[in-house]
Structures are given as C-alpha cells and as structure tokens.
Design an enzyme around this catalytic site. Structure first.
Site, PDB file in Angstrom:
ATOM      1  CD1 TRP A 117      11.001   3.919  -5.357  1.00 41.54           C
ATOM      2  CD2 TRP A 117      10.619   5.144  -3.439  1.00 41.54           C
ATOM      3  NE1 TRP A 117       9.645   3.750  -5.245  1.00 41.54           N
ATOM      4  CE2 TRP A 117       9.375   4.913  -4.237  1.00 41.54           C
ATOM      5  CE3 TRP A 117      10.509   6.078  -2.609  1.00 41.54           C
ATOM      6  CZ2 TRP A 117       8.234   5.258  -3.617  1.00 41.54           C
ATOM      7  CZ3 TRP A 117       9.393   6.618  -1.950  1.00 41.54           C
ATOM      8  CH2 TRP A 117       8.114   5.985  -2.425  1.00 41.54           C
TER       9      TRP A 117
ATOM     10  CG  ASP B 193      15.136   0.929  -1.203  1.00 43.71           C
ATOM     11  OD1 ASP B 193      14.302   0.014  -0.820  1.00 43.71           O
ATOM     12  OD2 ASP B 193      14.696   2.001  -1.446  1.00 43.71           O
TER      13      ASP B 193
ATOM     14  CE  LYS C 270       6.710  -0.711  -3.131  1.00 46.35           C
ATOM     15  NZ  LYS C 270       7.708   0.225  -2.316  1.00 46.35           N
TER      16      LYS C 270
HETATM   17  C1  LIG Z   1       7.931   1.521  -2.143  1.00 46.28           C
HETATM   18  C2  LIG Z   1       9.314   1.836  -2.176  1.00 46.28           C
HETATM   19  C3  LIG Z   1       9.850   2.688  -1.132  1.00 46.28           C
HETATM   20  C4  LIG Z   1       8.984   3.560  -0.226  1.00 46.28           C
HETATM   21  O1  LIG Z   1       8.551   2.869   0.849  1.00 46.28           O
HETATM   22  P1  LIG Z   1       7.899   3.099   2.035  1.00 46.28           P
HETATM   23  O2  LIG Z   1       7.488   2.091   2.851  1.00 46.28           O
HETATM   24  O3  LIG Z   1       6.524   3.512   1.664  1.00 46.28           O
HETATM   25  O4  LIG Z   1       8.562   4.353   2.716  1.00 46.28           O
HETATM   26  C5  LIG Z   1      11.291   3.061  -1.060  1.00 46.28           C
HETATM   27  N1  LIG Z   1      12.125   2.268  -2.040  1.00 46.28           N
HETATM   28  C6  LIG Z   1      11.610   1.532  -3.141  1.00 46.28           C
HETATM   29  C7  LIG Z   1      12.577   1.000  -4.010  1.00 46.28           C
HETATM   30  C8  LIG Z   1      10.335   1.279  -3.073  1.00 46.28           C
HETATM   31  O5  LIG Z   1       9.550   0.650  -4.166  1.00 46.28           O
END
Ligand SMILES: *Cc1c(COP(=O)(O)O)cnc(C)c1O
Length: 360
Positions: free
Chosen positions: A102, A172, A196
């Site tokens: 990511w 993030d 999540k």
């Molecule tokens: C799942 C995830 C993403 C991607 O998220 P989307 O909403 O599918 O774009 C990005 N960063 C992290 C840390 C994730 O766990």
C-alpha cells in the site's frame, strides 16, 4: 443461523449488534417511513446522521478542533493521488517510507506528480519489519512525509512514529482505524478506507489539519480537492449515505464498549492469544519480527505450502473463513479487527492446536 468467523483483511466482519440494528431499521428509519438507503442526502434526517457520525468520531478519537473530518469516496487508493495533488505543492518534494504494497502504491502515484523519494524500505525482508529512520533521513524542505501506519498484508505496525521534525506527517490508517487511541495532533493528515474497521466498503474518512488545506494545484480534480469537501461539510455531491449510517452505528457500538481504550484492550487480548500460540507452536510461526507486530493482521506460515493449503481448506470447513495469506507472503493471515470476537480467536487457536497434533 450459522455465522462464520471471517478473518478477511477487508471487507471484514461488522459487529452483530450493528447488523441487527440496521436490519431492524431497514424499512423505517426512526419513523421517517423510509430506509436510509432511500433518503435524500439533503434531508434533515440524513443531516442528523452524518453530523452524529462526525461528532462521535471526534469524541472517540479525541480529534482536535483544528482538524477537518471528511467523508469521501474512491477508497484509500484514490487518496494516493489526492494527497500529492493537494499537498505536494511547496517544494514539490515528498518523502515516503515503503513498508509494503500500500505504501508502494501510494509512492508510485506520487511520483507522477512530483519529486517523491523512497527514504527507507523493508522490501529486503519481504516487509517483515518497520525500517528505522531518524530526522536526518528526511529532506528538510519536503512538503510531507508519508507512512502506512499498519501494513495489512505484512502484519507490521508502527508502535512508534518516525520523527519528522516540522515536516507534516501523513498516514494511511485504513487497517488500524479505531483499533486503539491515536494522537491525531502528531499528524497533518490521517485517512483510511472504512471497510476494515469502520463500516462497509464505499467510505473513506480523512482527518486533515486545517492549515494543510487550500494548497491544491489548479489542475486538481474538484472531487479530489479536500478544500471543496471541507467547505461543503462532505456534501459537495451525494455521499455514500448508507455506509455513513453504518459507520455511525459502529461508532455507537465502540462507545458502548467504553471507547478506544477499551477496544484497544480487547484487541491486545485477542492478538496476545494468537501470538502466544504462534511463539509456542512447533508447526506454525509468525512472519513478522516481534517488536513490529500488528494487533490487526497476523500472517503466519507452516513452512510447507501443501500443509498451508490443507490448513486453509480444513479451517474453511470449520467456519474459520478467509484465512489464506496474501500471495506475496504465502501461508495464512488472520485479520482480527475490532468486530472479531475473542471467541473467534480462541476457536482459531484451538483449531490450530488440533491441526498441529493431527499433522505432526
Ligand atoms: C485495504 C487498504 C488499502 C486499499 O483500500 P481501498 O479502499 O480498496 O482503496 C489501502 N491501504 C491500506 C493500509 C489498506 O489496508
């Protein structure tokens, strides 16, 4: 009703209480005679839902006054572009720490828009640790430093934030959102996809310090301009209304548990059960160095691909689903987000012990 324990990395389990409440309110939300799915995003009823969601989030996360809370769409992945388009506009430099897929994707996107630099990486050991950095590793004139706080695929987390001095820190937090208290004042921005730990897919929440706003490029698409969403209280266009409503129910649930410290304690207990088992097993082992282990995502392997496949198959049959690891790590991964009950982790560990006995 046979509900499974879902160890998926996302979308993931939602609290049963939340699903039941949503079901009960499906046809008639609080006497409005309609479902939240059907109502105008400009209605008084919905306004109260989105306002309560923001107020609850501010209360639970202890978000300082000088931060905006934005309810956005496009997933966390859309922010990979939005972040440089909004903030990489002073020196045009931004420093990234590469701790997994990511972070790598965010970095690749930023490289399209300016001088993005990977200042540290743990790619050499399949991202099984968090690289150490000091203030000197970052360019003093960088517009921001970017990290991925919890690495969903590899199961690492920053237990200590990098020291970036005066350089704004952006994180993030998709896979650790609301999993434990977080000092927002240490960040210029945190953001995450909701699927999540916060709500179903379709919602991305960004928490941005106000002084960061208003620096977007002229070419920044309107929908990626954080200032526009801030000026319109996240109602510039139609927001994902139903997902915001479920988010509010999840926040109510977290509050009913006693807030983020209570949730963190529960999460620590769950992780400890699993890590303790891994540390004492002769068959299974965790893939992350002990000091950087995540509370949310726990990858583990047997070291034998056939045995891994057998485990995944038998676990699925036993109602422990979505436990196959990411293809870049192999083996298994148990994502044990907020909504995973302690019993789910206990069942998993019991199953692992039985499997180990039967197969060694
Ligand atoms: C799942 C995830 C993403 C991607 O998220 P989307 O909403 O599918 O774009 C990005 N960063 C992290 C840390 C994730 O766990």
């Amino acid at each position: 009703m046979a509900r499974v324990y879902n160890f998926s990395a996302g979308p993931s389990m939602l609290p049963e209480e939340v699903l039941k409440k949503a079901a009960a309110e499906m046809l008639d939300y609080e006497g409005s005679g309609q479902s939240v799915m059907e109502m105008s995003h400009r209605s008084k009823v919905f306004e109260s839902i989105i306002k309560s969601a923001e107020a609850l989030l501010r209360e639970l996360m202890d978000i300082p006054e000088n931060y905006k809370v934005l309810f956005l769409q496009g997933g966390a992945s859309t922010q990979f572009a939005a972040i440089p388009l909004n903030f990489m506009n002073g020196s045009g430099k931004a420093d990234y720490i590469i701790t997994g897929q990511w972070a790598k994707k965010a970095f690749a996107e930023a490289q399209k828009y300016g001088d993005a630099k990977a200042v540290a990486s743990s790619a050499d050991k399949t991202f099984s640790y968090i690289p150490k950095t000091t203030r000197e590793d970052f360019r003093a004139d960088a517009d921001y430093v970017y990290i991925c706080l919890n690495n969903t695929i590899y199961g690492t987390v920053y237990h200590q934030l990098p020291d970036t001095g005066d350089i704004p820190l952006i994180a993030d937090i998709s896979s650790c959102f609301l999993s434990e208290p977080l000092d927002i004042s240490k960040f210029a921005m945190v953001y995450g996809g909701a699927q999540k730990n916060v709500a179903p897919a379709g919602l991305t929440i960004a928490i941005i310090r106000e002084d960061m706003l208003g620096k977007a490029r002229d070419i920044t698409p309107t929908m990626l301009n954080y200032q526009i969403h801030a000026d319109n209280d996240s109602l510039y266009n139609t927001p994902p209304c139903y997902t915001i409503y479920i988010c509010k129910l999840v926040l109510d649930w977290i509050k009913s548990l006693g807030g983020l410290s209570a949730v963190a304690e529960r999460n620590r207990k769950k992780a400890e059960i699993l890590y303790n088992f891994l540390d004492n097993s002769k068959m299974f082992k965790g893939t992350v160095i002990a000091e950087d282990r995540s509370l949310m995502n726990v990858p583990f392997i047997t070291g034998n691909e056939e045995l891994d496949a057998k485990f995944v198959k038998e676990a699925t049959a036993a109602g422990l689903v979505n436990i196959k690891g990411h293809r870049t790590v192999g083996g298994m991964r148990a994502s044990i987000y907020n909504a995973m009950p302690i019993e789910g982790v206990e069942k998993l560990v019991e199953f692992m012990a039985d499997f180990e006995k039967a197969n060694s």
